[in-house]
Design a protein around this motif. Structure first.
Motif, PDB file in Angstrom:
ATOM      1  N   ASN A   1      16.865   8.648 -36.165  1.00 56.48           N
ATOM      2  CA  ASN A   1      17.937   9.042 -37.104  1.00 56.48           C
ATOM      3  C   ASN A   1      19.245   8.291 -36.835  1.00 56.48           C
ATOM      4  N   VAL A   2      19.143   6.993 -36.676  1.00 55.40           N
ATOM      5  CA  VAL A   2      20.312   6.154 -36.400  1.00 55.40           C
ATOM      6  C   VAL A   2      21.107   5.926 -37.675  1.00 55.40           C
ATOM      7  N   ASP A   3      22.384   6.269 -37.641  1.00 56.65           N
ATOM      8  CA  ASP A   3      23.268   6.055 -38.799  1.00 56.65           C
ATOM      9  C   ASP A   3      24.065   4.756 -38.689  1.00 56.65           C
ATOM     10  N   ILE A   4      24.285   4.279 -37.457  1.00 53.10           N
ATOM     11  CA  ILE A   4      25.107   3.082 -37.243  1.00 53.10           C
ATOM     12  C   ILE A   4      24.222   1.963 -36.704  1.00 53.10           C
ATOM     13  N   VAL A   5      24.227   0.820 -37.373  1.00 53.08           N
ATOM     14  CA  VAL A   5      23.511  -0.360 -36.906  1.00 53.08           C
ATOM     15  C   VAL A   5      24.521  -1.421 -36.506  1.00 53.08           C
ATOM     16  N   THR A   6      24.297  -2.024 -35.352  1.00 53.77           N
ATOM     17  CA  THR A   6      25.177  -3.104 -34.909  1.00 53.77           C
ATOM     18  C   THR A   6      24.347  -4.169 -34.203  1.00 53.77           C
TER      19      THR A   6
ATOM     20  N   GLY B   1      12.541   1.936 -46.504  1.00 52.85           N
ATOM     21  CA  GLY B   1      13.256   3.168 -46.796  1.00 52.85           C
ATOM     22  C   GLY B   1      14.277   3.572 -45.756  1.00 52.85           C
ATOM     23  N   TYR B   2      14.795   2.612 -45.005  1.00 57.85           N
ATOM     24  CA  TYR B   2      15.804   2.921 -43.988  1.00 57.85           C
ATOM     25  C   TYR B   2      17.184   2.613 -44.556  1.00 57.85           C
ATOM     26  N   ARG B   3      18.071   3.617 -44.540  1.00 56.36           N
ATOM     27  CA  ARG B   3      19.398   3.470 -45.126  1.00 56.36           C
ATOM     28  C   ARG B   3      20.479   3.940 -44.152  1.00 56.36           C
ATOM     29  N   PRO B   4      20.926   3.071 -43.266  1.00 51.35           N
ATOM     30  CA  PRO B   4      22.037   3.456 -42.371  1.00 51.35           C
ATOM     31  C   PRO B   4      23.320   3.678 -43.168  1.00 51.35           C
ATOM     32  N   LYS B   5      24.235   4.402 -42.585  1.00 53.97           N
ATOM     33  CA  LYS B   5      25.504   4.682 -43.255  1.00 53.97           C
ATOM     34  C   LYS B   5      26.594   3.691 -42.869  1.00 53.97           C
ATOM     35  N   VAL B   6      26.377   2.984 -41.741  1.00 58.00           N
ATOM     36  CA  VAL B   6      27.340   1.988 -41.266  1.00 58.00           C
ATOM     37  C   VAL B   6      26.560   0.790 -40.731  1.00 58.00           C
ATOM     38  N   ALA B   7      26.978  -0.415 -41.121  1.00 58.19           N
ATOM     39  CA  ALA B   7      26.387  -1.640 -40.577  1.00 58.19           C
ATOM     40  C   ALA B   7      27.523  -2.552 -40.151  1.00 58.19           C
ATOM     41  N   THR B   8      27.775  -2.589 -38.840  1.00 58.16           N
ATOM     42  CA  THR B   8      28.866  -3.387 -38.285  1.00 58.16           C
ATOM     43  C   THR B   8      28.242  -4.520 -37.489  1.00 58.16           C
TER      44      THR B   8
END
Length: 440
Positions: free
Chosen positions: A253-258, A277-284
């Motif tokens: 359940n990772v919301d932030i990808v970096t 079907g993976y939709r993170p909420k933040v991609a930095t």
């Protein structure tokens, strides 16, 4: 030429035959003789021979070419600024800038540096070091002052056994450090309504290993801030399969990808995330979101992606060479090239600002130690902000200002980057608030 000089020229050198006369002595007299024939005084010839040679090594071609996209524009500006020479003390010097393409090859960069030092006798070396510190290493070994940029200072210093407490004799660097980028990313993520899990993807190369190191890279800063770190291991440069990483991020359940990606790699990650079907909420993301062309290729999915900002035309600073504001520099680049500005435009421009400032401050630009000493004590306001080699806490290094930014699509559907977070550089104004990704 005086009668005495003519007589000396025809006589053997003291202690040997005429053939043993030094090459420098011959050239001196030959030049004087030519000047006399042309009706020009030897003093005038001597003055005209005062030359400063600046070497510049850059990845004009190859996979790192986007870092040099603005080079031709910058070089045209700098050459125009020095076309009449520069005055240092009571002497005017003609300035030659010798540009060499390392073709994105570390070995070629090292060989070119050796050639510029030993064949072209450069007085100062300037370099981009995204490939590593090869150029700087040659300069340190050969006693030639060098200023470099475009790579984390850790990836510049540590591979050549540098010590932040003692530094080097001849080489200098300005850029951000891993801690600076970690601070920017944490500033972006603070107070967002997302889970405290960070999914990390680091490329298995010099910058990726430096930034992703579990002890010395960015992860320790994330852990200290209370984030759970999720990682499936580093990926090979050029890979197009991130399914293992994406499956793990979904499961946790990772919301932030970096992480650090090249643009094609990040495009593959984004495409596969949508398919799975993976939709993170933040991609930095570092590197992949640096250049407009790479972001534009992502289409609407780029809207809301975030990264660090090294420079934009929104920075409130001016060039010490042209007097242009950051906005004027960016506008001039766009109108001249018909291309979108890129962050290296400001950074490479500042590289030449530091080089010219050091030569002027040295008092004698042909004296390597004088030039190196001038850089060591330099405090200079540039188009990317103040560079200060005296107070970073790292010998021979100046930190640059870094802020947090987010790409948003404009009315024409083209991506633009805006400053959204400035806790790490409060003098840089925020342009708009940060928003979560709608989809990836």
């Amino acid at each position: 030429m005086s009668p005495e000089e003519q007589r000396d020229l025809m006589q053997p050198a003291t202690g040997g035959s005429a053939k043993e006369m030094s090459r420098r002595r011959f050239l001196h007299y030959a030049g004087a003789l030519g000047a006399a024939v042309a009706g020009v005084s030897p003093a005038a010839i001597a003055a005209s021979e005062k030359v400063i040679r600046i070497g510049y090594i850059t990845p004009k071609t190859g996979p790192f070419a986007p870092f040099s996209e603005a080079d031709d524009f910058i070089l045209a500006q700098v050459r125009k600024a020095v076309e009449g020479g520069i005055d240092i003390g009571n002497t005017r010097y003609r300035v030659e800038i010798l540009v060499r393409d390392d073709q994105s090859s570390p070995d070629r960069a090292s060989n070119l540096a050796a050639e510029l030092i030993n064949k072209d006798n450069v007085d100062l070396m300037l370099a981009q070091v995204a490939l590593g510190p090869n150029v700087a290493q040659q300069c340190e070994l050969n006693g030639v002052p060098c200023i470099s940029t475009m790579g984390p200072w850790e990836a510049w210093m540590f591979p050549i056994k540098g010590n932040p407490a003692t530094g080097f004799k001849n080489i200098f660097h300005f850029f951000w450090g891993v801690d600076d980028i970690a601070a920017v990313y944490l500033d972006i993520w603070k107070d967002l309504p997302v889970s405290r899990s960070v999914g990390m993807c680091w490329s298995n190369d010099v910058p990726g290993n430096a930034m992703g190191d579990r002890k010395l890279g960015m992860p320790p800063y994330f852990s200290k801030a209370g984030y759970k770190l999720v990682e499936a291991g580093k990926f090979a440069v050029g890979t197009d399969d991130f399914s293992t990483h994406i499956q793990l991020f979904k499961r946790e359940n990772v919301d932030i990808v970096t992480g650090l990606f090249n643009p094609p790699e990040w495009a593959s990650f984004v495409k596969q995330s949508a398919q799975m079907g993976y939709r993170p909420k933040v991609a930095t993301i570092a590197k992949a979101l640096l250049f407009p062309a790479g972001v534009d290729a992502l289409g609407a999915k780029a809207d809301g992606m975030s990264t660090e900002i090294w420079w934009t035309p929104a920075y409130p600073f001016h060039s010490s060479i042209t007097g242009q504001s950051a906005k004027q520099l960016g506008d001039s680049y766009v109108s001249t090239t018909r291309r979108a500005w890129t962050q290296p435009l400001g950074v490479v421009h500042a590289l030449f600002e530091t080089g010219l400032a050091a030569l002027k401050a040295s008092g004698n630009p042909n004296n390597p130690k004088a030039v190196a000493d001038a850089i060591r004590t330099m405090k200079l306001d540039t188009v990317i902000g103040r560079l200060d080699f005296t107070s970073s806490g790292i010998k021979n290094v100046s930190k640059i200002r870094v802020a947090g930014g987010q790409w948003r699509l404009n009315g024409a559907g083209k991506p633009e980057i805006f400053v959204t977070n400035n806790r790490t550089a409060p003098e840089i104004p925020v342009q708009r608030p940060f928003e979560l990704l709608k989809s990836v």
